[in-house]
Design a protein around this motif. Structure first.
Motif, mmCIF file in Angstrom:
data_model
loop_
_atom_site.group_PDB
_atom_site.id
_atom_site.type_symbol
_atom_site.label_atom_id
_atom_site.label_comp_id
_atom_site.label_asym_id
_atom_site.label_seq_id
_atom_site.Cartn_x
_atom_site.Cartn_y
_atom_site.Cartn_z
ATOM 1 N N SER A 207 -6.782 40.383 -26.403
ATOM 2 C CA SER A 207 -6.418 38.979 -26.616
ATOM 3 C C SER A 207 -7.655 38.102 -26.707
ATOM 4 C CB SER A 207 -5.517 38.479 -25.484
ATOM 5 O OG SER A 207 -4.282 39.165 -25.465
ATOM 6 N N MET A 208 -7.516 36.983 -27.423
ATOM 7 C CA MET A 208 -8.590 36.008 -27.576
ATOM 8 C C MET A 208 -8.066 34.628 -27.217
ATOM 9 S SD MET A 208 -10.826 34.963 -30.980
ATOM 10 C CE MET A 208 -9.428 34.226 -31.847
ATOM 11 N N ILE A 209 -8.791 33.947 -26.330
ATOM 12 C CA ILE A 209 -8.487 32.567 -25.959
ATOM 13 C C ILE A 209 -9.595 31.687 -26.537
ATOM 14 C CG2 ILE A 209 -8.049 30.986 -24.051
ATOM 15 C CD1 ILE A 209 -7.682 33.629 -22.322
ATOM 16 N N VAL A 210 -9.222 30.723 -27.327
ATOM 17 C CA VAL A 210 -10.207 29.861 -27.990
ATOM 18 C C VAL A 210 -10.439 28.615 -27.136
ATOM 19 C CG1 VAL A 210 -10.791 28.585 -30.078
ATOM 20 C CG2 VAL A 210 -9.454 30.717 -30.240
ATOM 21 N N GLY A 211 -11.702 28.436 -26.718
ATOM 22 C CA GLY A 211 -12.072 27.281 -25.918
ATOM 23 C C GLY A 211 -12.851 26.266 -26.736
ATOM 24 N N THR A 212 -13.501 25.333 -26.032
ATOM 25 C CA THR A 212 -14.207 24.234 -26.719
ATOM 26 C C THR A 212 -15.467 24.711 -27.431
ATOM 27 O OG1 THR A 212 -15.301 23.754 -24.620
ATOM 28 C CG2 THR A 212 -13.332 22.470 -25.154
ATOM 29 N N ASP A 213 -16.222 25.592 -26.780
ATOM 30 C CA ASP A 213 -17.495 26.022 -27.368
ATOM 31 C C ASP A 213 -17.616 27.537 -27.435
ATOM 32 O OD1 ASP A 213 -17.619 26.418 -24.650
ATOM 33 O OD2 ASP A 213 -19.710 25.781 -24.438
ATOM 34 N N GLY A 214 -16.498 28.240 -27.328
ATOM 35 C CA GLY A 214 -16.527 29.690 -27.396
ATOM 36 C C GLY A 214 -15.155 30.270 -27.136
ATOM 37 N N VAL A 215 -15.094 31.597 -27.125
ATOM 38 C CA VAL A 215 -13.832 32.287 -26.911
ATOM 39 C C VAL A 215 -13.955 33.246 -25.730
ATOM 40 C CG1 VAL A 215 -13.231 32.127 -29.355
ATOM 41 C CG2 VAL A 215 -14.304 34.227 -28.481
ATOM 42 N N ILE A 216 -12.800 33.567 -25.170
ATOM 43 C CA ILE A 216 -12.697 34.539 -24.081
ATOM 44 C C ILE A 216 -11.899 35.729 -24.624
ATOM 45 C CG2 ILE A 216 -11.870 34.959 -21.746
ATOM 46 C CD1 ILE A 216 -11.823 31.830 -21.445
ATOM 47 N N ILE A 217 -12.397 36.947 -24.391
ATOM 48 C CA ILE A 217 -11.703 38.166 -24.799
ATOM 49 C C ILE A 217 -11.148 38.850 -23.559
ATOM 50 C CG2 ILE A 217 -11.921 40.425 -25.910
ATOM 51 C CD1 ILE A 217 -12.215 38.116 -27.857
ATOM 52 N N ILE A 218 -9.864 39.193 -23.605
ATOM 53 C CA ILE A 218 -9.235 39.936 -22.506
ATOM 54 C C ILE A 218 -8.910 41.345 -22.979
ATOM 55 C CG2 ILE A 218 -7.281 40.063 -20.924
ATOM 56 C CD1 ILE A 218 -7.140 37.064 -20.925
ATOM 57 N N ASP A 219 -9.608 42.318 -22.407
ATOM 58 C CA ASP A 219 -9.508 43.742 -22.726
ATOM 59 C C ASP A 219 -10.048 44.015 -24.134
ATOM 60 O OD1 ASP A 219 -8.613 44.440 -20.226
ATOM 61 O OD2 ASP A 219 -6.498 44.399 -20.771
ATOM 62 N N THR A 220 -10.627 45.206 -24.309
ATOM 63 C CA THR A 220 -11.442 45.442 -25.513
ATOM 64 C C THR A 220 -11.123 46.744 -26.234
ATOM 65 O OG1 THR A 220 -13.230 46.512 -24.261
ATOM 66 C CG2 THR A 220 -13.325 44.108 -24.477
ATOM 67 N N LEU A 221 -9.951 47.310 -25.994
ATOM 68 C CA LEU A 221 -9.485 48.514 -26.677
ATOM 69 C C LEU A 221 -10.287 49.755 -26.286
ATOM 70 C CD1 LEU A 221 -8.546 47.023 -30.163
ATOM 71 C CD2 LEU A 221 -7.189 47.160 -28.076
ATOM 72 N N PHE A 222 -10.212 50.805 -27.098
ATOM 73 C CA PHE A 222 -10.640 52.155 -26.734
ATOM 74 C C PHE A 222 -12.089 52.457 -27.078
ATOM 75 C CE2 PHE A 222 -10.567 56.830 -27.289
ATOM 76 C CZ PHE A 222 -9.864 57.246 -26.175
ATOM 77 N N GLY A 223 -12.507 51.937 -28.226
ATOM 78 C CA GLY A 223 -13.861 52.196 -28.703
ATOM 79 C C GLY A 223 -14.260 51.149 -29.726
ATOM 80 N N PRO A 224 -15.519 51.169 -30.170
ATOM 81 C CA PRO A 224 -16.004 50.104 -31.056
ATOM 82 C C PRO A 224 -15.328 50.033 -32.417
ATOM 83 C CG PRO A 224 -17.682 51.804 -30.715
ATOM 84 C CD PRO A 224 -16.597 52.070 -29.730
ATOM 85 N N SER A 225 -14.827 51.150 -32.950
ATOM 86 C CA SER A 225 -14.206 51.092 -34.277
ATOM 87 C C SER A 225 -12.886 50.335 -34.241
ATOM 88 C CB SER A 225 -14.012 52.503 -34.847
ATOM 89 O OG SER A 225 -13.228 53.287 -33.968
ATOM 90 N N SER A 226 -12.009 50.671 -33.282
ATOM 91 C CA SER A 226 -10.745 49.934 -33.178
ATOM 92 C C SER A 226 -10.998 48.495 -32.769
ATOM 93 C CB SER A 226 -9.806 50.615 -32.174
ATOM 94 O OG SER A 226 -10.417 50.774 -30.909
ATOM 95 N N ALA A 227 -11.976 48.273 -31.890
ATOM 96 C CA ALA A 227 -12.295 46.914 -31.456
ATOM 97 C C ALA A 227 -12.846 46.085 -32.605
ATOM 98 C CB ALA A 227 -13.294 46.958 -30.301
ATOM 99 N N ALA A 228 -13.637 46.690 -33.475
ATOM 100 C CA ALA A 228 -14.198 45.960 -34.613
ATOM 101 C C ALA A 228 -13.089 45.468 -35.540
ATOM 102 C CB ALA A 228 -15.183 46.846 -35.373
ATOM 103 N N ASP A 229 -12.069 46.288 -35.725
ATOM 104 C CA ASP A 229 -10.941 45.865 -36.562
ATOM 105 C C ASP A 229 -10.240 44.651 -35.951
ATOM 106 O OD1 ASP A 229 -11.459 47.965 -38.256
ATOM 107 O OD2 ASP A 229 -9.901 49.276 -37.430
ATOM 108 N N ALA A 230 -10.033 44.692 -34.641
ATOM 109 C CA ALA A 230 -9.372 43.567 -33.973
ATOM 110 C C ALA A 230 -10.267 42.334 -33.991
ATOM 111 C CB ALA A 230 -9.021 43.949 -32.535
ATOM 112 N N ALA A 231 -11.562 42.512 -33.766
ATOM 113 C CA ALA A 231 -12.486 41.377 -33.764
ATOM 114 C C ALA A 231 -12.513 40.692 -35.123
ATOM 115 C CB ALA A 231 -13.890 41.851 -33.377
#
Length: 469
Positions: free
Chosen positions: A78-102
Motif C-alpha cells: 500500500s501507498m499513503i500519499v502525504g504532503t511531501d512524500g509517500v509511505i509504503i506499507i509492506d513491500t512484496l516478495f522481491g524486487p521484480s514484483s515490487a518494481a511492478d507495483a511501484a
C-alpha cells in the motif's frame, strides 16, 4: 497523474465484483459439509475459481490519498500519499514484483518515499523494499521482535522448505494449479528477499503515534499470525492496515508447512482491537480491501469471534478429556458465522487449528495411555495384515477403498501396505498417488489441495524414499 491499466477503484469492486463473489461463494458453500473442506470436484473447482477475484491484479484507491496494490505478488502493498512524500506499507516478495507495483503506484504520485513500514517479517511482505526507494534513504519501521515470524525452529528449515513448496504448489503444472487460497498461483519467486532493507526505526511494545509526511499514523502491536505483527491505523482517513491477521479466508491458525505455535488467543484479541476502531476500510495483508464502516467492522468482529470460538470449543473438549483426532472432527464455527465469505476455509482450516491449539497447549500426548507408547509403523502394519487375513487381503481392502473412492481410507491402508516385506509396494505407491489426486480434486482448501498434488507428483517421480517421507 493518469491511471494505468491496472487501476480500479474500491467502490467498483465493492459494488460489483465483490457482490458477485459474495453471492457465488455463499451459494457454492451451501453444498459443503460444515467443518470439512471436501466437496464434489466441480464445486471445489468453482469455489477456488471464484476466490481468484480476491487477487485480481490492480491498484485500488481506498481513500483520497491511500492506494493498495493487489495481485502483484501473493501479498498486498500500500501507498499513503502525504504532503511531501509517500509511505509504503509492506513491500512484496522481491524486487521484480515490487518494481511492478511501484511503477503502478507512480501513476498516482511521484513524491519520494519518506517511510516504509513492515507489518511483520514474513518474506512476502519485506523482500522488495529497494524497488520503492530509489536513491532515497527512508525510515523503515518494524516491531521490537521483528524477525521472529517463524519462531526459533531454524533446525528444521530443510523439511519446512520442502513442505512450503508443497503447500503453495510452487512446482505444480499450470493444469494442476488453482491458487494459494489468499494469493495467486503464478508469482515471480526467483528473487526472494533480494530487495530487503533492514528496519531503522523500532516501534516499541507500547505502540507509536506519530506524523510522517504530514500524515497522522498509529502503530499498534498485534501478535497473531506472527509474534512480530502490528496493524497500522490512519485516524483521519479511518483506514486500517491489518497485515496478515486478517484476509478473506478462515485464518491459517496453523500452516501445514510447519510453524511454531501461533497464539490463537492473542490473534483473536488483536483482531478485536482492530474492530473496536470501527474502520471505514480494512486493508488485509492478502486479498481485497473491505469498504464501508459497517462491513469492515463486522468482518473484523466476526473474524475475532470465529478464532475465539474455535479456541474455546477446543479447550472445553480438552478439559472433557477428548483427544485432538476427535476434536478435529467435532469443532466447527458457530452457525451464524458459517456462511461468512471471509471465513470460508480457503487458506486455514478449523481441523488444523484445533490440532494446533491442542498441541500448543498440551503437547503431542492426548492423555490416552494407548497412545503413550504406540507400536512402530512396521509392526503395526504386520498386525493390520494379520487382522485382515494376510497381506493379500489387506492389499485387496486397499484396492477396494480406492475403487469406492474412499480416498482417505485408501491412503491410510497404503501406508500400512508399504511397510510389508511381502507386499506389492509399487501397487501401494500407485494407490497412494491415485488417492491423493482423488482427495485433491475435492478440496477447496488451497494448501491441502496443493499439498496432495505436490506429494503425488513427488511419489510418481521417485523423489521420495522407500518409506515415502
Amino acid at each position: 497523474m493518469s491511471k494505468n491499466r491496472f487501476s480500479f477503484d474500491l467502490s467498483r469492486f465493492t459494488l460489483c465484483a465483490a457482490k458477485a463473489w459474495l453471492l457465488g461463494i455463499v451459494a457454492l458453500t451451501a453444498t459443503v459439509a460444515h467443518g470439512q473442506t471436501q466437496t464434489d470436484p466441480d464445486t471445489a473447482l468453482r469455489m477456488l475459481n471464484a476466490q481468484q477475484q480476491q487477487f485480481e491484479k490492480g491498484v485500488i484507491q481506498v481513500a483520497d490519498n491511500v492506494f493498495t496494490a493487489v495481485g502483484f505478488h501473493g501479498a498486498n502493498t500500500s501507498m499513503i500519499v502525504g504532503t511531501d512524500g509517500v509511505i509504503i506499507i509492506d513491500t512484496l516478495f522481491g524486487p521484480s514484483s515490487a518494481a511492478d507495483a511501484a511503477e503502478a503506484f507512480r501513476q498516482y504520485s511521484d513524491k519520494p518515499v519518506k517511510a516504509i513500514i513492515y507489518t511483520h517479517s514474513h518474506g512476502d511482505h519485506i523482500g522488495g523494499a529497494s524497488s520503492f526507494v530509489g536513491n532515497a534513504k527512508p525510515d523503515i519501521y518494524a516491531t521490537e521482535s521483528f524477525g521472529s515470524a517463524e519462531g526459533v525452529n531454524k533446525a528444521v528449515d530443510p523439511i519446512k522448505q520442502k513442505r512450503n513448496v508443497r503447500q503453495f504448489g510452487r512446482k505444480l503444472s499450470p493444469a494442476e494449479s488453482t491458487n494459494r487460497g489468499v494469493a495467486p498461483a503464478g508469482t515471480k519467486d526467483g528473487d526472494r528477499g533480494e530487495g530487503f532493507l533492514p528496519p531503522t526505526v523500532t516501534v516499541p511494545n507500547s505502540g507509536l503515534k506519530t506524523t510522517i509526511a504530514g500524515i497522522d499514523i498509529e502503530f499498534h502491536i498485534s501478535p497473531g499470525e506472527t509474534d512480530d505483527a502490528m496493524f497500522i491505523w490512519l485516524p483521519s482517513e479511518k483506514v486500517l492496515f491489518a497485515g496478515d491477521n486478517f484476509y478473506n479466508s478462515f485464518p491459517n491458525l496453523y500452516a501445514i508447512r510447519g510453524t511454531a505455535y501461533r497464539d490463537v488467543l492473542n490473534w483473536s484479541e488483536s483482531v478485536g482491537k482492530m474492530a473496536a476502531l470501527n474502520p471505514h476500510v480494512v486493508v488485509p495483508g492478502h486479498t481485497m480491501p473491505i469498504a464501508g464502516e459497517a462491513a469492515a467492522t463486522a468482518a473484523l468482529q466476526d473474524y475475532s469471534d470465529a478464532i475465539r470460538s474455535v479456541y474455546d470449543q477446543t479447550v472445553r473438549g480438552i478439559n472433557a478429556g477428548k483427544g485432538p483426532d476427535q476434536l478435529a472432527h467435532e469443532v466447527e464455527l458457530p452457525e451464524h458465522l458459517q456462511d461468512k465469505p471471509y471465513l470460508i476455509q480457503f487458506y486455514g482450516t478449523v481441523p488444523h487449528a484445533v490440532r494446533a491449539i491442542y498441541c500448543g497447549l498440551l503437547g503431542w500426548y492426548d492423555g490416552n495411555p494407548t497412545t503413550l507408547n504406540p507400536l512402530e509403523p512396521k509392526i503395526k502394519a504386520k498386525k493390520m495384515a494379520q487382522l485382515a487375513g494376510g497381506t493379500a487381503e489387506l492389499t485387496a481392502q486397499m484396492e477396494s477403498a480406492l475403487e469406492k473412492q474412499d480416498y482417505q481410507w485408501a491412503l491410510e491402508l497404503s501406508d500400512h501396505v508399504k511397510w510389508l516385506d511381502d507386499a506389492d509396494r509399487k501397487l501401494a505407491r500407485k494407490t497412494k498417488i491415485a488417492a491423493l489426486r482423488g482427495l485433491a480434486a475435492r478440496e477447496y482448501n488451497a494448501p491441502n489441495r496443493n499439498y496432495y498434488l505436490s506429494y503425488a507428483n513427488e511419489l510418481e517421480s521417485g523423489q521420495l524414499s522407500n518409506v515415502w517421507f
